[in-house]
Design a protein around this motif. Structure first.
Motif, PDB file in Angstrom:
ATOM      1  N   ASN A 139      24.412  82.206  23.503  1.00 46.56           N
ATOM      2  CA  ASN A 139      25.765  81.683  23.744  1.00 46.56           C
ATOM      3  C   ASN A 139      26.388  82.322  24.978  1.00 46.56           C
ATOM      4  N   GLN A 140      26.194  83.610  25.144  1.00 44.49           N
ATOM      5  CA  GLN A 140      26.734  84.295  26.321  1.00 44.49           C
ATOM      6  C   GLN A 140      26.053  83.779  27.586  1.00 44.49           C
ATOM      7  N   GLY A 141      24.751  83.551  27.513  1.00 42.20           N
ATOM      8  CA  GLY A 141      24.028  83.015  28.659  1.00 42.20           C
ATOM      9  C   GLY A 141      24.522  81.625  29.041  1.00 42.20           C
ATOM     10  N   VAL A 142      24.760  80.781  28.041  1.00 38.91           N
ATOM     11  CA  VAL A 142      25.276  79.435  28.311  1.00 38.91           C
ATOM     12  C   VAL A 142      26.665  79.531  28.929  1.00 38.91           C
ATOM     13  N   LYS A 143      27.485  80.424  28.393  1.00 37.37           N
ATOM     14  CA  LYS A 143      28.843  80.607  28.935  1.00 37.37           C
ATOM     15  C   LYS A 143      28.761  81.046  30.397  1.00 37.37           C
ATOM     16  N   ASN A 144      27.902  82.009  30.675  1.00 34.88           N
ATOM     17  CA  ASN A 144      27.732  82.489  32.059  1.00 34.88           C
ATOM     18  C   ASN A 144      27.244  81.366  32.966  1.00 34.88           C
ATOM     19  N   LEU A 145      26.325  80.550  32.450  1.00 32.32           N
ATOM     20  CA  LEU A 145      25.790  79.442  33.232  1.00 32.32           C
ATOM     21  C   LEU A 145      26.890  78.437  33.554  1.00 32.32           C
ATOM     22  N   LYS A 146      27.694  78.091  32.550  1.00 33.89           N
ATOM     23  CA  LYS A 146      28.775  77.118  32.766  1.00 33.89           C
ATOM     24  C   LYS A 146      29.809  77.640  33.750  1.00 33.89           C
ATOM     25  N   GLU A 147      29.992  78.927  33.781  1.00 38.72           N
ATOM     26  CA  GLU A 147      30.976  79.515  34.687  1.00 38.72           C
ATOM     27  C   GLU A 147      30.418  79.702  36.099  1.00 38.72           C
ATOM     28  N   SER A 148      29.115  79.543  36.243  1.00 41.41           N
ATOM     29  CA  SER A 148      28.503  79.774  37.558  1.00 41.41           C
ATOM     30  C   SER A 148      28.844  78.654  38.522  1.00 41.41           C
TER      31      SER A 148
ATOM     32  N   VAL B 228      26.908  77.287  40.759  1.00 43.85           N
ATOM     33  CA  VAL B 228      25.809  76.318  40.856  1.00 43.85           C
ATOM     34  C   VAL B 228      25.954  75.260  39.764  1.00 43.85           C
ATOM     35  N   PHE B 229      26.239  75.683  38.531  1.00 40.05           N
ATOM     36  CA  PHE B 229      26.389  74.733  37.422  1.00 40.05           C
ATOM     37  C   PHE B 229      27.571  73.807  37.669  1.00 40.05           C
ATOM     38  N   GLN B 230      28.681  74.377  38.115  1.00 39.51           N
ATOM     39  CA  GLN B 230      29.864  73.565  38.359  1.00 39.51           C
ATOM     40  C   GLN B 230      29.594  72.551  39.465  1.00 39.51           C
ATOM     41  N   ARG B 231      28.874  72.949  40.490  1.00 43.41           N
ATOM     42  CA  ARG B 231      28.541  72.043  41.588  1.00 43.41           C
ATOM     43  C   ARG B 231      27.614  70.932  41.082  1.00 43.41           C
ATOM     44  N   THR B 232      26.618  71.290  40.280  1.00 41.17           N
ATOM     45  CA  THR B 232      25.688  70.307  39.725  1.00 41.17           C
ATOM     46  C   THR B 232      26.433  69.330  38.820  1.00 41.17           C
ATOM     47  N   GLU B 233      27.321  69.847  37.999  1.00 37.96           N
ATOM     48  CA  GLU B 233      28.103  68.995  37.108  1.00 37.96           C
ATOM     49  C   GLU B 233      28.946  68.008  37.914  1.00 37.96           C
TER      50      GLU B 233
END
Length: 188
Positions: free
Chosen positions: A88-97, A99-104
């Protein structure tokens, strides 16, 4: 003895390490035999002390790890819970990154553009069908099909005369309109 120990030297990992190794080798070569032996003895003693400290730290770490595991067990913290929390922490970190925001953002824009293109295509096809439906040719075809259907329906449902089946009604309709049945060539 000096050649034997130089064979154990590892290759330098970087240019800076290479320079440092060359400097150390030059300093060591400048020493007398007694000084070289003394340095080797000092280094051996220091290596033994460092290895002993490493072993002590490993033992302490293993003891602390066991103690932490016991405390977690007493608190009801399972390995599965820890794993779930880590994921869950890894997913949270990924969503906050970034790169993820740009991809989204890119995926969202792509979806909107695709929907727009598909909407345009659908609109174009609908418009063409509407134009076709309202054309004189289509109205003529609709009228002909409608009339033929009504004639066949009337003759089949009336059951009067010699007409008793759908093929017979088609044949009678075609002969009265001057058309030949597609099955005429097969029966002749």
């Amino acid at each position: 003895m000096e050649d034997h120990n130089s064979a154990h030297l590892s290759e330098p990992a970087s240019p800076a390490a290479s320079v440092a190794s060359a400097e150390i080798a030059a300093e060591f070569a400048a020493l007398s035999v007694e000084e070289k032996e003394q340095r080797r003895a000092e280094w051996s003693q220091e290596l033994a002390r460092v290895e002993e400290e490493i072993n002590t730290l490993r033992t302490v770490l293993a003891s602390k790890t066991r103690h932490a595991s016991d405390l977690k067990r007493k608190l009801g913290i399972t390995v599965w819970k820890e794993l779930t929390d880590d994921v869950n922490q890894g997913v949270k970190n990924l969503k906050e990154s970034h790169v993820f925001q740009r991809t989204e953002s890119v995926l969202k824009t792509t979806g909107e553009k695709t929907a727009s293109v598909l909407g345009s295509i659908t609109s174009g096809i609908t418009s063409k069908f509407s134009q076709m439906k309202n054309s004189e040719s289509m109205r003529s075809i609709e009228a002909s099909v409608g009339t033929a259907y009504e004639n066949v329906k009337t003759k089949v449902t009336s059951r009067s005369g010699s007409v008793s089946s759908f093929p017979d009604a088609l044949d009678e309709n075609n002969s009265s309109s001057g058309l030949n049945s597609p099955t005429d060539s097969l029966t002749k």
